[in-house]
Design a protein around this motif. Sequence first.
Motif, PDB file in Angstrom:
ATOM      1  N   PRO A 101       0.816  -1.215   0.000  1.00 47.54           N
ATOM      2  CA  PRO A 101       0.000   0.000   0.000  1.00 47.54           C
ATOM      3  C   PRO A 101       0.850   1.266   0.000  1.00 47.54           C
ATOM      4  O   PRO A 101       2.041   1.239   0.302  1.00 47.54           O
ATOM      5  CB  PRO A 101      -0.815  -0.106   1.280  1.00 47.54           C
ATOM      6  CG  PRO A 101       0.024  -0.940   2.177  1.00 47.54           C
ATOM      7  CD  PRO A 101       0.718  -1.922   1.289  1.00 47.54           C
ATOM      8  N   TYR A 102       0.197   2.351  -0.301  1.00 52.81           N
ATOM      9  CA  TYR A 102       0.895   3.636  -0.478  1.00 52.81           C
ATOM     10  C   TYR A 102       0.635   4.635   0.647  1.00 52.81           C
ATOM     11  O   TYR A 102       1.572   5.261   1.148  1.00 52.81           O
ATOM     12  CB  TYR A 102       0.440   4.233  -1.815  1.00 52.81           C
ATOM     13  CG  TYR A 102       0.804   5.681  -2.052  1.00 52.81           C
ATOM     14  CD1 TYR A 102       2.133   6.106  -2.065  1.00 52.81           C
ATOM     15  CD2 TYR A 102      -0.200   6.624  -2.299  1.00 52.81           C
ATOM     16  CE1 TYR A 102       2.451   7.438  -2.305  1.00 52.81           C
ATOM     17  CE2 TYR A 102       0.114   7.943  -2.548  1.00 52.81           C
ATOM     18  CZ  TYR A 102       1.443   8.354  -2.546  1.00 52.81           C
ATOM     19  OH  TYR A 102       1.751   9.664  -2.795  1.00 52.81           O
ATOM     20  N   GLU A 103      -0.625   4.770   1.040  1.00 51.75           N
ATOM     21  CA  GLU A 103      -0.964   5.789   2.036  1.00 51.75           C
ATOM     22  C   GLU A 103      -1.671   5.193   3.242  1.00 51.75           C
ATOM     23  O   GLU A 103      -2.508   4.302   3.111  1.00 51.75           O
ATOM     24  CB  GLU A 103      -1.860   6.858   1.403  1.00 51.75           C
ATOM     25  CG  GLU A 103      -2.187   8.017   2.336  1.00 51.75           C
ATOM     26  CD  GLU A 103      -2.908   9.151   1.629  1.00 51.75           C
ATOM     27  OE1 GLU A 103      -2.244  10.082   1.153  1.00 51.75           O
ATOM     28  OE2 GLU A 103      -4.159   9.073   1.534  1.00 51.75           O
ATOM     29  N   PHE A 104      -1.289   5.705   4.428  1.00 52.24           N
ATOM     30  CA  PHE A 104      -1.918   5.319   5.687  1.00 52.24           C
ATOM     31  C   PHE A 104      -2.506   6.587   6.312  1.00 52.24           C
ATOM     32  O   PHE A 104      -1.774   7.524   6.610  1.00 52.24           O
ATOM     33  CB  PHE A 104      -0.889   4.688   6.628  1.00 52.24           C
ATOM     34  CG  PHE A 104      -0.266   3.438   6.059  1.00 52.24           C
ATOM     35  CD1 PHE A 104      -0.812   2.195   6.307  1.00 52.24           C
ATOM     36  CD2 PHE A 104       0.865   3.519   5.252  1.00 52.24           C
ATOM     37  CE1 PHE A 104      -0.252   1.047   5.770  1.00 52.24           C
ATOM     38  CE2 PHE A 104       1.435   2.387   4.716  1.00 52.24           C
ATOM     39  CZ  PHE A 104       0.873   1.140   4.973  1.00 52.24           C
ATOM     40  N   ASP A 105      -3.804   6.579   6.475  1.00 57.89           N
ATOM     41  CA  ASP A 105      -4.467   7.788   6.960  1.00 57.89           C
ATOM     42  C   ASP A 105      -5.744   7.400   7.697  1.00 57.89           C
ATOM     43  O   ASP A 105      -6.741   7.052   7.057  1.00 57.89           O
ATOM     44  CB  ASP A 105      -4.791   8.707   5.772  1.00 57.89           C
ATOM     45  CG  ASP A 105      -5.489   9.996   6.174  1.00 57.89           C
ATOM     46  OD1 ASP A 105      -5.598  10.253   7.394  1.00 57.89           O
ATOM     47  OD2 ASP A 105      -5.932  10.736   5.266  1.00 57.89           O
ATOM     48  N   PRO A 106      -5.704   7.399   9.037  1.00 60.74           N
ATOM     49  CA  PRO A 106      -4.602   7.823   9.902  1.00 60.74           C
ATOM     50  C   PRO A 106      -3.538   6.737  10.043  1.00 60.74           C
ATOM     51  O   PRO A 106      -3.834   5.553   9.918  1.00 60.74           O
ATOM     52  CB  PRO A 106      -5.298   8.073  11.239  1.00 60.74           C
ATOM     53  CG  PRO A 106      -6.450   7.123  11.232  1.00 60.74           C
ATOM     54  CD  PRO A 106      -6.930   7.094   9.803  1.00 60.74           C
ATOM     55  N   ALA A 107      -2.321   7.144  10.300  1.00 64.63           N
ATOM     56  CA  ALA A 107      -1.201   6.225  10.456  1.00 64.63           C
ATOM     57  C   ALA A 107      -1.013   5.877  11.925  1.00 64.63           C
ATOM     58  O   ALA A 107      -1.136   6.736  12.795  1.00 64.63           O
ATOM     59  CB  ALA A 107       0.079   6.864   9.910  1.00 64.63           C
ATOM     60  N   ASP A 108      -0.723   4.611  12.188  1.00 65.81           N
ATOM     61  CA  ASP A 108      -0.418   4.182  13.550  1.00 65.81           C
ATOM     62  C   ASP A 108       0.895   4.797  14.015  1.00 65.81           C
ATOM     63  O   ASP A 108       1.684   5.297  13.206  1.00 65.81           O
ATOM     64  CB  ASP A 108      -0.293   2.662  13.613  1.00 65.81           C
ATOM     65  CG  ASP A 108      -1.639   1.961  13.587  1.00 65.81           C
ATOM     66  OD1 ASP A 108      -2.668   2.640  13.705  1.00 65.81           O
ATOM     67  OD2 ASP A 108      -1.639   0.723  13.448  1.00 65.81           O
ATOM     68  N   GLU A 109       1.146   4.707  15.314  1.00 65.29           N
ATOM     69  CA  GLU A 109       2.440   5.105  15.870  1.00 65.29           C
ATOM     70  C   GLU A 109       3.303   3.859  16.022  1.00 65.29           C
ATOM     71  O   GLU A 109       2.798   2.775  16.310  1.00 65.29           O
ATOM     72  CB  GLU A 109       2.268   5.736  17.259  1.00 65.29           C
ATOM     73  CG  GLU A 109       1.635   7.099  17.259  1.00 65.29           C
ATOM     74  CD  GLU A 109       1.643   7.722  18.651  1.00 65.29           C
ATOM     75  OE1 GLU A 109       2.319   7.166  19.556  1.00 65.29           O
ATOM     76  OE2 GLU A 109       0.982   8.751  18.839  1.00 65.29           O
ATOM     77  N   ALA A 123      -2.937   6.110  17.230  1.00 68.49           N
ATOM     78  CA  ALA A 123      -2.392   7.423  17.580  1.00 68.49           C
ATOM     79  C   ALA A 123      -2.869   7.845  18.962  1.00 68.49           C
ATOM     80  O   ALA A 123      -4.012   7.605  19.340  1.00 68.49           O
ATOM     81  CB  ALA A 123      -2.810   8.453  16.538  1.00 68.49           C
ATOM     82  N   ARG A 124      -1.979   8.485  19.692  1.00 72.42           N
ATOM     83  CA  ARG A 124      -2.291   8.905  21.055  1.00 72.42           C
ATOM     84  C   ARG A 124      -3.338  10.008  21.094  1.00 72.42           C
ATOM     85  O   ARG A 124      -3.592  10.706  20.095  1.00 72.42           O
ATOM     86  CB  ARG A 124      -1.011   9.408  21.749  1.00 72.42           C
ATOM     87  CG  ARG A 124      -0.485  10.726  21.181  1.00 72.42           C
ATOM     88  CD  ARG A 124       0.905  10.985  21.696  1.00 72.42           C
ATOM     89  NE  ARG A 124       1.804   9.937  21.236  1.00 72.42           N
ATOM     90  CZ  ARG A 124       2.973   9.651  21.840  1.00 72.42           C
ATOM     91  NH1 ARG A 124       3.366  10.342  22.896  1.00 72.42           N
ATOM     92  NH2 ARG A 124       3.733   8.689  21.375  1.00 72.42           N
ATOM     93  N   SER A 125      -3.908  10.178  22.283  1.00 77.78           N
ATOM     94  CA  SER A 125      -4.843  11.268  22.500  1.00 77.78           C
ATOM     95  C   SER A 125      -4.129  12.587  22.227  1.00 77.78           C
ATOM     96  O   SER A 125      -2.969  12.760  22.601  1.00 77.78           O
ATOM     97  CB  SER A 125      -5.349  11.228  23.946  1.00 77.78           C
ATOM     98  OG  SER A 125      -6.168  12.337  24.227  1.00 77.78           O
ATOM     99  N   GLY A 126      -4.794  13.511  21.591  1.00 79.81           N
ATOM    100  CA  GLY A 126      -4.162  14.783  21.264  1.00 79.81           C
ATOM    101  C   GLY A 126      -3.626  14.828  19.847  1.00 79.81           C
ATOM    102  O   GLY A 126      -3.052  15.828  19.431  1.00 79.81           O
ATOM    103  N   THR A 127      -3.809  13.739  19.085  1.00 77.78           N
ATOM    104  CA  THR A 127      -3.386  13.717  17.680  1.00 77.78           C
ATOM    105  C   THR A 127      -4.539  14.206  16.813  1.00 77.78           C
ATOM    106  O   THR A 127      -5.620  13.622  16.811  1.00 77.78           O
ATOM    107  CB  THR A 127      -2.999  12.291  17.250  1.00 77.78           C
ATOM    108  OG1 THR A 127      -1.942  11.803  18.083  1.00 77.78           O
ATOM    109  CG2 THR A 127      -2.536  12.285  15.793  1.00 77.78           C
ATOM    110  N   LEU A 128      -4.301  15.259  16.071  1.00 77.73           N
ATOM    111  CA  LEU A 128      -5.330  15.808  15.183  1.00 77.73           C
ATOM    112  C   LEU A 128      -5.276  15.176  13.799  1.00 77.73           C
ATOM    113  O   LEU A 128      -6.304  15.039  13.128  1.00 77.73           O
ATOM    114  CB  LEU A 128      -5.163  17.327  15.056  1.00 77.73           C
ATOM    115  CG  LEU A 128      -5.413  18.149  16.321  1.00 77.73           C
ATOM    116  CD1 LEU A 128      -5.087  19.622  16.060  1.00 77.73           C
ATOM    117  CD2 LEU A 128      -6.856  18.003  16.782  1.00 77.73           C
TER     118      LEU A 128
END
Length: 268
Positions: A101-109, A123-128
């Motif tokens: 795949p090409y794009e991850f949206d949203p992407a994991d940490e 993604a953690r709390s506070g990630t927009l």
Amino acid sequence: MTSQPPSGPPAGPVPPPPGPGPDPRRPRGGARHGIALAVGAALVALVLAVVVVASLRGDGRGGPAAPPSLGGTRAAAAHALASNVVLAPSDWGPGFGRADPYEFDPADEDVVLGNCEYGGRAARSGTLAAVQRVVLHPSSGLTGTSEVRVFTDDPTAKRYVAEVPDQIRRCPTQHGGKALYTGVHETPPPEVPGLEEVVAEEGSQVTADDGTGVDNRYLVLTGRTGRTVLRTSAVAGAGQEARIRRVATDALLEMQRRLGPEHAAARR
């Protein structure tokens, strides 16, 4: 690898390189090996963001098509910024194409557990916003990843970056499934005007996900300015260390160049 090299895989009709090159589906650097597509954001956020995202995507190349609209929610504006700053294949130079795949949206940490096993987490709390793209250079087998994360405030972004060197120092050897990385360490980061801090991580991959022995090198660069974090990574076979550093550094410089006018627009 605390910020595993290419965190995303190649896209499009680009075939994997011959020989024991890095697995384009599991690059280290942005969303780590074993990255999984996050399943949907909140319905309300998606509805609010759709108009902004559609106008920015334009031809799908990911370039700075038009300044993001700031009329929606903070999340919509953050996603527009991330989508406009993250790189497309042509931004990496001649010969690069989409990974699959090409794009991850949203992407994991990326995360390194206490036993030095790496993986991904939501993604953690506070990630927009968190958008990641992966590219591949078929002839050389080099895989590159670019990632943009926008947080609600500077302290949250600082904590994200501070975790990177902590994981590197704690786990110089890291594993994930049958994949094994050794010699994981910090290295002097490049100078990137406009970034308040930059962390550089490099190491070697000695075993692929299927257990096959490989001899790859990687570099991950994580930089922050305000509440925005930029990350690039590159991985390729041994002997390409100089090119890996140049490619990853040029990618980070390009994202920071794009981020300048985006931030100025966001402050208006």
